[in-house]
Design an enzyme around this catalytic site. Structure first.
Site, PDB file in Angstrom:
ATOM      1  N   HIS A 260       0.858  -1.187   0.000  1.00  0.00           N
ATOM      2  CA  HIS A 260       0.000   0.000   0.000  1.00  0.00           C
ATOM      3  C   HIS A 260       0.889   1.230   0.000  1.00  0.00           C
ATOM      4  O   HIS A 260       1.938   1.232   0.636  1.00  0.00           O
ATOM      5  CB  HIS A 260      -0.909   0.002   1.240  1.00  0.00           C
ATOM      6  CG  HIS A 260      -2.090   0.891   1.091  1.00  0.00           C
ATOM      7  ND1 HIS A 260      -2.010   2.252   1.305  1.00  0.00           N
ATOM      8  CD2 HIS A 260      -3.360   0.636   0.699  1.00  0.00           C
ATOM      9  CE1 HIS A 260      -3.191   2.780   1.075  1.00  0.00           C
ATOM     10  NE2 HIS A 260      -4.026   1.831   0.687  1.00  0.00           N
ATOM     11  N   ASP A 314      -7.866  -5.416  -0.027  1.00  0.00           N
ATOM     12  CA  ASP A 314      -8.322  -6.318  -1.081  1.00  0.00           C
ATOM     13  C   ASP A 314      -7.968  -7.779  -0.824  1.00  0.00           C
ATOM     14  O   ASP A 314      -8.453  -8.657  -1.528  1.00  0.00           O
ATOM     15  CB  ASP A 314      -7.736  -5.886  -2.431  1.00  0.00           C
ATOM     16  CG  ASP A 314      -8.456  -4.662  -2.968  1.00  0.00           C
ATOM     17  OD1 ASP A 314      -9.663  -4.542  -2.720  1.00  0.00           O
ATOM     18  OD2 ASP A 314      -7.802  -3.831  -3.615  1.00  0.00           O
TER      19      ASP A 314
HETATM   20  N1  ACO Z   1       4.119  -7.709  -4.136  1.00  0.00           N
HETATM   21  C1  ACO Z   1       5.448  -7.729  -4.231  1.00  0.00           C
HETATM   22  N2  ACO Z   1       6.205  -6.627  -4.146  1.00  0.00           N
HETATM   23  C2  ACO Z   1       5.586  -5.468  -3.928  1.00  0.00           C
HETATM   24  C3  ACO Z   1       4.194  -5.374  -3.810  1.00  0.00           C
HETATM   25  C4  ACO Z   1       3.451  -6.567  -3.908  1.00  0.00           C
HETATM   26  N3  ACO Z   1       2.129  -6.556  -3.820  1.00  0.00           N
HETATM   27  N4  ACO Z   1       3.850  -4.104  -3.618  1.00  0.00           N
HETATM   28  C5  ACO Z   1       4.981  -3.411  -3.614  1.00  0.00           C
HETATM   29  N5  ACO Z   1       6.040  -4.225  -3.809  1.00  0.00           N
HETATM   30  C6  ACO Z   1       7.454  -3.846  -3.875  1.00  0.00           C
HETATM   31  C7  ACO Z   1       7.802  -3.314  -5.251  1.00  0.00           C
HETATM   32  O1  ACO Z   1       8.211  -4.323  -6.125  1.00  0.00           O
HETATM   33  C8  ACO Z   1       8.897  -2.333  -4.915  1.00  0.00           C
HETATM   34  O2  ACO Z   1      10.072  -3.066  -4.663  1.00  0.00           O
HETATM   35  P1  ACO Z   1      11.504  -2.477  -5.079  1.00  0.00           P
HETATM   36  O3  ACO Z   1      11.647  -1.199  -4.303  1.00  0.00           O
HETATM   37  O4  ACO Z   1      12.456  -3.545  -4.673  1.00  0.00           O
HETATM   38  O5  ACO Z   1      11.434  -2.245  -6.557  1.00  0.00           O
HETATM   39  C9  ACO Z   1       8.466  -1.736  -3.577  1.00  0.00           C
HETATM   40  O6  ACO Z   1       7.676  -2.747  -2.964  1.00  0.00           O
HETATM   41  C10 ACO Z   1       7.645  -0.467  -3.731  1.00  0.00           C
HETATM   42  O7  ACO Z   1       6.544  -0.760  -4.604  1.00  0.00           O
HETATM   43  P2  ACO Z   1       5.791   0.305  -5.469  1.00  0.00           P
HETATM   44  O8  ACO Z   1       4.933  -0.413  -6.452  1.00  0.00           O
HETATM   45  O9  ACO Z   1       6.750   1.320  -5.989  1.00  0.00           O
HETATM   46  O10 ACO Z   1       4.932   1.023  -4.333  1.00  0.00           O
HETATM   47  P3  ACO Z   1       3.638   1.869  -4.543  1.00  0.00           P
HETATM   48  O11 ACO Z   1       3.444   2.640  -3.292  1.00  0.00           O
HETATM   49  O12 ACO Z   1       3.687   2.619  -5.826  1.00  0.00           O
HETATM   50  O13 ACO Z   1       2.547   0.706  -4.708  1.00  0.00           O
HETATM   51  C11 ACO Z   1       0.627  -0.572  -4.748  1.00  0.00           C
HETATM   52  C12 ACO Z   1       1.382   0.555  -4.028  1.00  0.00           C
HETATM   53  C13 ACO Z   1       0.282  -0.117  -6.166  1.00  0.00           C
HETATM   54  C14 ACO Z   1      -0.683  -0.808  -3.985  1.00  0.00           C
HETATM   55  C15 ACO Z   1       1.479  -1.857  -4.785  1.00  0.00           C
HETATM   56  O14 ACO Z   1       1.773  -2.278  -3.468  1.00  0.00           O
HETATM   57  C16 ACO Z   1       0.821  -2.967  -5.584  1.00  0.00           C
HETATM   58  O15 ACO Z   1       0.918  -2.986  -6.807  1.00  0.00           O
HETATM   59  N6  ACO Z   1       0.145  -3.928  -4.879  1.00  0.00           N
HETATM   60  C17 ACO Z   1      -0.563  -5.009  -5.569  1.00  0.00           C
HETATM   61  C18 ACO Z   1      -1.916  -4.523  -6.073  1.00  0.00           C
HETATM   62  C19 ACO Z   1      -2.899  -4.296  -4.956  1.00  0.00           C
HETATM   63  O16 ACO Z   1      -3.055  -5.100  -4.050  1.00  0.00           O
HETATM   64  N7  ACO Z   1      -3.614  -3.163  -5.043  1.00  0.00           N
HETATM   65  C20 ACO Z   1      -4.654  -2.793  -4.078  1.00  0.00           C
HETATM   66  C21 ACO Z   1      -4.212  -1.635  -3.222  1.00  0.00           C
HETATM   67  S1  ACO Z   1      -5.397  -1.211  -2.006  1.00  0.00           S
HETATM   68  C22 ACO Z   1      -6.574  -0.394  -2.904  1.00  0.00           C
HETATM   69  O17 ACO Z   1      -6.307   0.276  -3.863  1.00  0.00           O
HETATM   70  C23 ACO Z   1      -7.969  -0.509  -2.481  1.00  0.00           C
END
Ligand code: ACO
Length: 377
Positions: A260, A314
């Site tokens: 998140h 989620d």
């Molecule tokens: N699984 C594995 N690795 C993850 C995940 C995940 N679900 N989420 C983040 N990371 C990692 C990324 O790979 C990244 O790693 P790195 O720094 O080594 O490259 C680091 O954590 C930061 O991730 P970002 O995607 O840059 O973080 P951001 O704050 O932009 O992402 C997000 C937030 C989009 C929710 C992300 O965690 C994600 O894609 N999760 C999966 C989709 C999801 O569950 N969405 C629902 C969110 S809640 C809602 O909207 C109601």
């Protein structure tokens, strides 16, 4: 460069708001200053919607009147039903919802968004009609007739009745109601921001909500709940969790329902949803997906805990809806039925001190390039 560039506007305030607050370090979520745990335990979705929209808990007569207002506006015009009948049955219900909400605006133009009474009735119509649209598409796409709302049923009973033609057991309606409370609002997320950008142009509320629905659909936002269930079904058993997650992470893929932008601990909504799962399973029988989900959470804590990536809202919501017998592609429309309350609360706020959203960019392209006539390229 006049300002620091923040990809995804991470950490950049887009508005001042008193609607809700998240403490991402402590895992605390409050609507109008009231903790989500207290609302889930003691409130209802419609009372929470009132709280979000009007900024305070209603008195008994105010809540009674609000429930009556919503109940009286649940019906949709037959031409909206006709429109839904024309949509392809293999399409996504979020697209059907977005198209129907945009069309609603043609029946209730509400162009004058400075009229607060008009705005209240637009909010009532949207909260009331979204479940009717969602249920209508669910039935019409499989060739069944639309079922009109029943005024003697409460908000969630009526929605489940319009889906299945059966008055649901109390445990199912109550479970859904708590899920709607949990999903009703969440600060400046992507769909709320989208709605504010649209609102800032003084567009009508149906257009505001239709644009937010489009944003909520994406798998990085509300669409993740549907993908979580697909992932848990694909994994199939707790024993297969570790190799599945290790392979996914090796391929640099995201685990759906994890991570998140704001929470650096487990999302408090995921904790409440887990309690909802356990309560539901006690009454209605367990879901095999839950055992797999618990193992995904355990192994992920090992593999991703150092990055502060934990279950978000989620992760467990899809398991609840799946156990209630709802189709996976309806999980996100149900999310929208709840979040519309938050979108509209932010819309009210935006209109009070409106300023058109018009951000800047950092231009990285060329300048002064010659125009080359097509025959010389
Ligand atoms: N699984 C594995 N690795 C993850 C995940 C995940 N679900 N989420 C983040 N990371 C990692 C990324 O790979 C990244 O790693 P790195 O720094 O080594 O490259 C680091 O954590 C930061 O991730 P970002 O995607 O840059 O973080 P951001 O704050 O932009 O992402 C997000 C937030 C989009 C929710 C992300 O965690 C994600 O894609 N999760 C999966 C989709 C999801 O569950 N969405 C629902 C969110 S809640 C809602 O909207 C109601």
């Amino acid at each position: 460069m006049p300002h620091d560039f923040m990809p995804g506007l991470a950490g950049v305030p887009a508005a001042k708001s008193a609607v809700s607050d998240v403490d991402g370090e402590r895992g605390v979520l409050e609507y109008r200053g009231i903790r989500i745990e207290d609302l889930c335990a003691q409130s209802s979705f419609l009372e929470t919607a009132y709280l979000l929209l009007l900024g305070r808990l209603p008195s008994k007569p105010e809540l009674t009147q609000f429930v009556i207002d919503i109940t009286r506006h649940r019906r949709i015009k037959y031409r909206i039903v006709d429109l839904i009948k024309c949509l392809p049955e293999q399409g996504h219900p979020m697209d059907a919802l977005q198209a129907s909400v945009a069309a609603l605006g043609m029946f209730y133009p509400g162009r004058n968004v400075t009229d607060q009474t008009n705005n209240y009735w637009s909010a009532v119509r949207l909260i009331a009609k979204l479940p009717t649209i969602v249920a209508a598409y669910a039935r019409l796409r499989r060739g069944d007739e639309q079922i009109p709302p029943r005024d003697d049923l409460n908000f969630c009973e009526n929605f489940l009745y319009m889906l299945s033609d059966t008055v649901p057991a109390t445990i199912l309606a109550d479970t859904l109601d708590t899920c709607l409370v949990l999903h009703a609002e969440h600060t400046m997320n992507a769909s709320t921001f989208t709605g504010l950008v649209t609102a800032s142009t003084l567009a009508d509320p149906y257009t505001v909500v239709a644009s937010s629905i489009g944003t909520l659909k994406g798998p990085l936002h509300g669409g993740a709940n549907e993908e979580v269930v697909a992932m848990l079904k694909e994994i199939g058993s707790p024993a297969r969790v570790r190799p599945y997650l290790e392979e996914k992470l090796q391929r640099k893929q995201k685990i759906m329902g994890f991570g998140h932008r704001v929470y650096k601990v487990k999302d408090p909504r995921a904790t409440i949803l887990q309690q909802i799962c356990e309560r539901l399973f006690k009454k209605c029988g367990a879901s095999p997906l839950y055992e797999v989900a618990l193992e995904v959470e355990r192994v992920s804590a090992e593999l991703l805990g150092t990055k502060k990536i934990y279950p978000n809202v989620d992760f467990y919501s899809g398991i609840v809806y799946d156990r209630m017998g709802l189709d996976p592609d309806f999980f996100t429309p149900i999310f929208a039925m709840a979040r519309v309350a938050g979108w509209l609360a932010h819309w009210f706020e935006q209109l009070r001190e409106n300023k058109l959203f018009r951000p800047d960019q950092i231009y990285e392209g060329a300048h002064n390039r010659p125009y080359v006539p097509i025959e010389k390229r």
